[in-house]
Design an enzyme around this catalytic site. Structure first.
Site, mmCIF file in Angstrom:
data_model
loop_
_atom_site.group_PDB
_atom_site.id
_atom_site.type_symbol
_atom_site.label_atom_id
_atom_site.label_comp_id
_atom_site.label_asym_id
_atom_site.label_seq_id
_atom_site.Cartn_x
_atom_site.Cartn_y
_atom_site.Cartn_z
ATOM 1 N N ASN A 9 39.428 48.242 46.430
ATOM 2 C CA ASN A 9 39.503 46.782 46.489
ATOM 3 C C ASN A 9 40.444 46.431 47.639
ATOM 4 O O ASN A 9 41.648 46.561 47.508
ATOM 5 C CB ASN A 9 40.043 46.250 45.147
ATOM 6 C CG ASN A 9 40.337 44.760 45.190
ATOM 7 O OD1 ASN A 9 39.860 44.046 46.073
ATOM 8 N ND2 ASN A 9 41.119 44.284 44.225
ATOM 9 N N LYS A 11 41.117 43.629 48.903
ATOM 10 C CA LYS A 11 41.758 42.306 48.780
ATOM 11 C C LYS A 11 41.635 41.556 50.109
ATOM 12 O O LYS A 11 40.641 41.717 50.826
ATOM 13 C CB LYS A 11 43.214 42.453 48.325
ATOM 14 C CG LYS A 11 43.351 43.377 47.116
ATOM 15 C CD LYS A 11 44.688 43.296 46.475
ATOM 16 C CE LYS A 11 44.795 44.350 45.400
ATOM 17 N NZ LYS A 11 45.986 44.224 44.589
ATOM 18 N N HIS A 96 39.778 39.611 38.093
ATOM 19 C CA HIS A 96 40.971 40.315 38.588
ATOM 20 C C HIS A 96 42.198 39.454 38.275
ATOM 21 O O HIS A 96 42.155 38.229 38.380
ATOM 22 C CB HIS A 96 40.840 40.565 40.096
ATOM 23 C CG HIS A 96 41.862 41.531 40.608
ATOM 24 N ND1 HIS A 96 43.181 41.183 40.797
ATOM 25 C CD2 HIS A 96 41.759 42.844 40.941
ATOM 26 C CE1 HIS A 96 43.837 42.250 41.244
ATOM 27 N NE2 HIS A 96 43.006 43.273 41.329
ATOM 28 N N GLU A 98 44.741 38.809 39.910
ATOM 29 C CA GLU A 98 45.186 37.937 41.009
ATOM 30 C C GLU A 98 44.382 36.646 41.022
ATOM 31 O O GLU A 98 44.891 35.590 41.396
ATOM 32 C CB GLU A 98 45.099 38.698 42.348
ATOM 33 C CG GLU A 98 46.212 39.734 42.444
ATOM 34 C CD GLU A 98 45.916 40.909 43.357
ATOM 35 O OE1 GLU A 98 44.926 40.871 44.107
ATOM 36 O OE2 GLU A 98 46.692 41.885 43.307
ATOM 37 N N GLU A 168 43.851 47.047 34.078
ATOM 38 C CA GLU A 168 44.831 46.922 35.148
ATOM 39 C C GLU A 168 46.083 46.220 34.611
ATOM 40 O O GLU A 168 46.141 44.978 34.591
ATOM 41 C CB GLU A 168 44.259 46.107 36.299
ATOM 42 C CG GLU A 168 43.027 46.713 36.919
ATOM 43 C CD GLU A 168 42.932 46.362 38.396
ATOM 44 O OE1 GLU A 168 42.889 47.302 39.199
ATOM 45 O OE2 GLU A 168 42.951 45.170 38.737
ATOM 46 N N GLY A 174 50.152 46.802 42.656
ATOM 47 C CA GLY A 174 50.862 46.597 43.918
ATOM 48 C C GLY A 174 52.364 46.753 43.814
ATOM 49 O O GLY A 174 53.102 46.411 44.737
ATOM 50 N N SER A 214 48.497 50.727 41.216
ATOM 51 C CA SER A 214 49.241 51.701 42.019
ATOM 52 C C SER A 214 48.692 53.126 41.891
ATOM 53 O O SER A 214 49.465 54.090 41.836
ATOM 54 C CB SER A 214 50.737 51.652 41.672
ATOM 55 O OG SER A 214 51.265 50.367 41.956
HETATM 56 C C1 PEP Z 1 44.002 46.245 42.355
HETATM 57 O O1 PEP Z 1 44.027 45.403 43.212
HETATM 58 O O2 PEP Z 1 43.067 46.197 41.566
HETATM 59 C C2 PEP Z 1 45.042 47.268 42.322
HETATM 60 C C3 PEP Z 1 45.038 48.084 41.323
HETATM 61 O O3 PEP Z 1 45.947 47.287 43.357
HETATM 62 P P1 PEP Z 1 47.022 48.475 43.674
HETATM 63 O O4 PEP Z 1 46.267 49.770 43.641
HETATM 64 O O5 PEP Z 1 47.542 48.139 45.028
HETATM 65 O O6 PEP Z 1 48.064 48.406 42.605
#
Ligand code: PEP
Length: 253
Positions: A9, A11, A96, A98, A168, A174, A214
């Protein structure tokens, strides 16, 4: 047997030139078969069509980071699910954290988007996850169960063939903090048990549940070897071919 599914992803990152370079580097470095691990990339909207062309002939599937619930119409700035199909997308991320956090996306909207995606023939990656505060308060299971209930309210067992879950934990996205593989497995097991109650054991056994938060080359192996972790949704580490490919290759077999 659930084939692991690793999805990058991106983003709101990269530009047209380095997005193309990244895709080419990933295609060149990929040495797994689709039977060992399925790989997907979710670039920003403006790059979808170009990347779709670059992916032609490769086993990597294209996805979008979001899509609107209406089929067409007066929704300035939005992108409809059939448009995503039109430019080569095979699936779409929905819900998501975000988008829930910055764009006010509710479970009601998530459910409408899922219906629109399925209608358009897209597969869905449905994201759920709790905040750190909710985990500390001990309401994590209520939160993720509520998100599933709200998002899948209109779904039947057959629809679940086109739906992938992504657990998640918001506190791990992040931040560099990853849920331990045991913490993640505990929630994945809970999610699968929820699916069993709602859709039956046979359906629940087939649904893939990705972990996201992460994920890096250094932690993917311990996550992917857990019985209910069937892949990863990867943010930051999907922005370099080397890290992403290491995650993919360590998920195979
Ligand atoms: C995500 O955006 O779904 C995500 C898990 O980001 P990151 O791997 O950067 O934590």
């Amino acid at each position: 047997m659930r084939t692991p599914f690793i999805v990058g992803n991106w983003k709101m990152n990269l530009n047209k030139a380095n997005a193309a370079t990244l895709v080419q580097d990933i295609i060149t470095g990929l040495h797994t078969s689709i039977h060992e691990v399925e790989v997907g990339l979710c670039p920003p909207f403006p790059y979808l069509e170009r990347i779709s062309k670059l992916l032609e002939g490769s086993p990597i599937v294209l996805g979008a980071q979001d899509g609107h619930w209406a089929e067409h119409g007066a929704y300035t700035g939005e992108v409809a699910m059939p448009m995503l199909v039109d430019v080569g997308c095979r699936y779409v991320i929905i819900g998501h954290s975000e988008r829930r956090q910055h764009s006010g996306e509710t479970d009601f909207i998530v459910a409408k988007k899922i219906a629109a995606a399925l209608e358009a023939g897209l597969r869905v990656i449905l994201c759920v996850g709790e905040t750190e505060e909710q985990r500390d308060q001990g309401v994590m299971e209520d939160i993720v169960a509520g998100q599933l209930q709200g998002a899948l309210v209109e779904c039947f067992p057959d629809d679940m063939a086109s739906i992938i879950l992504a657990y998640e934990p918001i506190w791990a996205i992040g931040t560099g903090k990853t849920a331990s593989s045991e913490q993640a497995q505990e929630v994945h097991e809970f999610l699968r048990a929820w699916l069993s109650r709602r859709f039956g054991d046979a359906t629940a056994e087939t649904v893939r549940i990705q972990y996201g938060g992460s994920v890096k080359p250094g932690n993917i192996r311990s996550l992917i070897t857990m019985p209910d972790i069937d892949g990863a949704l990867v943010g930051g580490a999907s922005l370099t071919a080397e890290a992403f490919l290491q995650i993919v290759h360590q998920s195979a077999g």
